[in-house]
Each structure stands twice: as structure tokens, then as C-alpha cells.
Scaffold this motif. Structure first.
Motif, PDB file in Angstrom:
ATOM      1  N   LYS A  10      -4.945  -3.045 -19.968  1.00 59.11           N
ATOM      2  CA  LYS A  10      -5.427  -2.056 -19.005  1.00 59.11           C
ATOM      3  C   LYS A  10      -6.945  -2.031 -18.941  1.00 59.11           C
ATOM      4  CE  LYS A  10      -5.421   2.925 -18.081  1.00 59.11           C
ATOM      5  NZ  LYS A  10      -4.902   4.258 -18.532  1.00 59.11           N
ATOM      6  N   TYR A  11      -7.593  -2.080 -20.102  1.00 63.75           N
ATOM      7  CA  TYR A  11      -9.048  -1.933 -20.138  1.00 63.75           C
ATOM      8  C   TYR A  11      -9.810  -3.269 -20.184  1.00 63.75           C
ATOM      9  CZ  TYR A  11      -8.196   3.002 -21.026  1.00 63.75           C
ATOM     10  OH  TYR A  11      -7.802   4.312 -20.914  1.00 63.75           O
ATOM     11  N   ASN A  12      -9.098  -4.371 -20.394  1.00 63.84           N
ATOM     12  CA  ASN A  12      -9.805  -5.648 -20.555  1.00 63.84           C
ATOM     13  C   ASN A  12      -9.298  -6.754 -19.636  1.00 63.84           C
ATOM     14  OD1 ASN A  12     -11.510  -5.204 -23.230  1.00 63.84           O
ATOM     15  ND2 ASN A  12      -9.485  -4.332 -23.601  1.00 63.84           N
ATOM     16  N   GLU A  67     -16.129  -5.548 -31.595  1.00 65.56           N
ATOM     17  CA  GLU A  67     -15.628  -4.229 -31.207  1.00 65.56           C
ATOM     18  C   GLU A  67     -15.670  -4.035 -29.688  1.00 65.56           C
ATOM     19  OE1 GLU A  67     -17.574  -1.175 -33.432  1.00 65.56           O
ATOM     20  OE2 GLU A  67     -16.520  -1.699 -35.287  1.00 65.56           O
ATOM     21  N   GLY A  68     -15.189  -5.037 -28.993  1.00 67.58           N
ATOM     22  CA  GLY A  68     -15.021  -4.939 -27.542  1.00 67.58           C
ATOM     23  C   GLY A  68     -16.120  -5.551 -26.717  1.00 67.58           C
ATOM     24  N   ASN A  69     -17.255  -5.873 -27.314  1.00 68.36           N
ATOM     25  CA  ASN A  69     -18.379  -6.453 -26.565  1.00 68.36           C
ATOM     26  C   ASN A  69     -18.292  -7.986 -26.600  1.00 68.36           C
ATOM     27  OD1 ASN A  69     -19.615  -3.874 -26.029  1.00 68.36           O
ATOM     28  ND2 ASN A  69     -20.286  -3.861 -28.165  1.00 68.36           N
ATOM     29  N   LYS A  75     -15.858   0.918 -20.988  1.00 70.39           N
ATOM     30  CA  LYS A  75     -14.430   0.967 -21.271  1.00 70.39           C
ATOM     31  C   LYS A  75     -14.221   1.126 -22.768  1.00 70.39           C
ATOM     32  CE  LYS A  75     -13.203  -1.762 -17.227  1.00 70.39           C
ATOM     33  NZ  LYS A  75     -12.548  -2.980 -16.702  1.00 70.39           N
ATOM     34  N   PRO A  76     -13.228   1.928 -23.166  1.00 68.26           N
ATOM     35  CA  PRO A  76     -13.025   2.201 -24.596  1.00 68.26           C
ATOM     36  C   PRO A  76     -12.571   0.960 -25.345  1.00 68.26           C
ATOM     37  CG  PRO A  76     -11.205   3.074 -23.293  1.00 68.26           C
ATOM     38  CD  PRO A  76     -12.248   2.630 -22.320  1.00 68.26           C
ATOM     39  N   TYR A  77     -12.981   0.898 -26.591  1.00 63.41           N
ATOM     40  CA  TYR A  77     -12.550  -0.194 -27.459  1.00 63.41           C
ATOM     41  C   TYR A  77     -11.181   0.145 -28.026  1.00 63.41           C
ATOM     42  CZ  TYR A  77     -12.184  -2.945 -31.751  1.00 63.41           C
ATOM     43  OH  TYR A  77     -11.726  -3.764 -32.752  1.00 63.41           O
ATOM     44  N   ILE A  78     -10.237  -0.779 -27.900  1.00 66.22           N
ATOM     45  CA  ILE A  78      -8.887  -0.584 -28.412  1.00 66.22           C
ATOM     46  C   ILE A  78      -8.810  -1.215 -29.793  1.00 66.22           C
ATOM     47  CG2 ILE A  78      -6.432  -0.902 -27.979  1.00 66.22           C
ATOM     48  CD1 ILE A  78      -7.923   0.762 -25.867  1.00 66.22           C
TER      49      ILE A  78
END
Length: 306
Positions: free
Chosen positions: A26-28, A113-115, A3-6
Motif C-alpha cells: 500500500k505504501y511502497n 528504514e524505508g528510505n 509515507k510511514p515505515y512498515i
């Protein structure tokens, strides 16, 4: 598919900030809700217990015969008292968990960064537990002060209502931004409050409008969640009255009302957690507007690569 990092550290306008909040959810949302339930499982169980005590106590009192010399065997007042005490404690603990977990999650999301690693989220909470507890107690004092001021302005027609709503958004935003400040750089309580105060008035009108929009969206979400048990309860009550069922003494009615009340409380707490996610998005937006750190670093990196 990853999934893209926002990226939250952008100098966005109001509309872009709202859009960023929805993109983040939406992505998380799935990962966030799984961690949220893991951290709140004990609170959820205790909240159901408190709901059972309150509903049992209320229905027990409703079933009493108050004619002289007539009374039920059990005194249900104790259920109401114990249920109210447990509920207040759970709401206090849940508020602490919700603000801490959501703030820590947002800080970890940006730093990694999203991880997001669950152990890092918990570690941030442990590292700041003293500051968190102090802030929660301070928040109670602030909220009491807000209630007093709100009561005073309630006597002013129309203008008083507008001021009340403005103060509500202001206090909520100040609390949310200050909480984010604690987890972003492990700031002390004084520094977090100072930064939260600066950010609150740095983008005052944007913050008020943001709180208004997020408040409406969370209210819609809460109504959507409780509409299901509300519909079930309404249908059950209707047919029970048609069948002359005594709801006050029905065990099944007790269970239905308990679950319905618990769903209402859980939806309220979850909307509180989502609000803090929203203020996390707003915090990084205001932080970048004030300090311009992320954009400056990107420009420096471009210069180095060239």
C-alpha cells in the motif's frame, strides 16, 4: 507527506504477516514499480520480441496449406525456434532480475528504514552477482528434481495432488527465503541455503499456508491484468470471424495476439516479483521469531534511555 515505515522485523502471527505484506504494498507500491520497470525495461522489450516471433511462427504454420505440393513461401518454423530460445533466455534472465531486485529492495528497505536508495539496491545486486548466478543454476536443478517427483506423485489419486501442491509451496518458499538470506547479510551460497532450509522447516505449516494464500492473491492479480487484453482479443476474434477475416494471415491480428501473449508473460513475471516481496516479509518475520534481535535491541534501548 512522508509515507510511514512498515516494520517487518516483528514476531507476527499468520494474519498479521499477511496484513504486513499488504501494508507494505500500500505504501511502497508506486516506488517499487517505478524501480522495477527501470530494471526490467530491456527484458520487457526482448519479451515482446520473443512473443512476436512465437506468434508469427505459430500463425504462419497455421496458415500453411499442407496438401501435397502446396506450401507457403516462407518457412515459419525458424520463427518458433528462435522465439522459443529467446523466450527461455529472457525468462531465465528475468527470474534472476526479479528475485535479485525484490530481495535487494526488501533488504535495503529494512536497513534504511524505508528510505530506499536505488543505487544501494543495484550495489547489493552487484556485490552478490556471483552467488546469485550460482543460486539460479542450482534453482534450475532443484526445479527439475521437483518436476520429476511431481510426475511420480501424479499417479497417486487425490493425495498425490495435495503432495504436489505442498512441494510446490515448499520449493518456492525455500528458494525465496534463501535468496533473502543472501541479501540480508551478504551470506555465501552455503550459508544462505542453510538458513533458508532452517527457516523453511521452522515455520513449516505457516509457510505452506502463506504460500497458498499469496499464490491465490497473485493468481487473481495476474488474471486481472490479462483480463483486459483477453477481453480485447475475444471481441476482435468474434467480429473477425463474423466478417470472415483470415486471422492466420492478418497483420493486425498478429499484432493483437503478440501484445496479448506478451501481457500474459509480463503478468507472470510481475507476480513472481511480488511473490518474492511476500517472502521477504515472511523472512524477516521468521528471522525475528528465531533470533529475537530487533525486539531485544528495542528493550536494550529503552533500558539505556531510562
Amino acid at each position: 507527506m512522508n509515507k510511514p515505515y512498515i516494520e517487518l522485523r516483528n514476531r507476527n502471527d499468520f494474519g498479521e504477516t499477511i496484513n504486513t505484506y499488504f501494508l507494505f504494498l500500500k505504501y511502497n507500491f508506486k516506488k517499487y514499480i517505478s524501480l522495477y520497470l527501470r530494471y526490467n525495461v530491456i527484458s520487457i522489450i526482448l519479451l515482446v520480441v520473443a512473443s512476436y516471433l512465437l506468434v508469427t511462427g505459430f500463425m504462419g504454420l497455421a496458415s500453411r496449406d499442407f496438401r501435397f505440393g502446396m506450401n507457403n513461401d516462407g518457412d515459419h518454423t525458424i520463427y518458433l525456434i528462435v522465439g522459443a530460445v529467446v523466450l527461455v533466455l529472457i525468462l531465465f534472465i528475468s527470474a534472476l532480475i526479479n528475485y535479485s531486485f525484490s530481495s535487494s529492495y526488501m533488504a535495503e528497505y529494512v536497513n534504511s528504514e524505508g528510505n530506499v536508495a536505488p543505487k544501494n539496491v543495484w550495489q547489493k545486486i552487484k556485490n552478490n552477482i556471483g552467488t546469485i548466478i550460482l543460486f539460479i543454476f542450482l534453482g534450475i536443478g532443484i526445479y527439475i528434481g521437483y518436476l520429476i517427483v511431481s510426475i511420480i506423485f501424479a499417479f497417486i489419486p487425490l493425495l498425490g495432488i495435495l503432495i504436489q501442491y505442498g512441494l510446490s509451496f515448499l520449493v518456492t518458499a525455500f528458494f525465496g527465503l534463501s535468496f533473502m538470506s543472501i541479501f540480508t547479510d551478504n551470506k555465501s551460497l552455503g550459508l544462505a541455503l542453510s538458513e533458508g532450509w532452517q527457516f523453511t522447516f521452522l515455520s513449516f505449516w505457516k509457510l505452506i499456508l502463506f504460500g497458498f494464500v499469496i499464490g491465490i492473491l497473485n493468481l487473481m492479480l495476474t488474471m486481472l491484468i490479462i483480463s483486459i487484453p483477453g477481453f480485447i482479443i475475444s471481441i476482435y476474434v468474434y467480429f473477425s470471424l463474423e466478417s470472415n477475416v483470415d486471422l492466420a494471415t492478418s497483420v493486425f491480428a498478429n499484432v493483437i495476439f503478440t501484445l496479448g501473449f506478451a501481457m500474459f508473460l509480463l503478468s507472470f513475471l510481475f507476480s513472481q516479483a511480488l511473490s518474492q516481496i511476500a517472502y521477504g516479509v515472511l523472512y524477516y518475520n521468521i528471522y525475528e521469531q528465531k533470533n529475537n534481535v530487533f525486539l531485544r535491541n528495542k528493550i536494550e534501548q529503552i533500558g539505556v534511555n531510562e
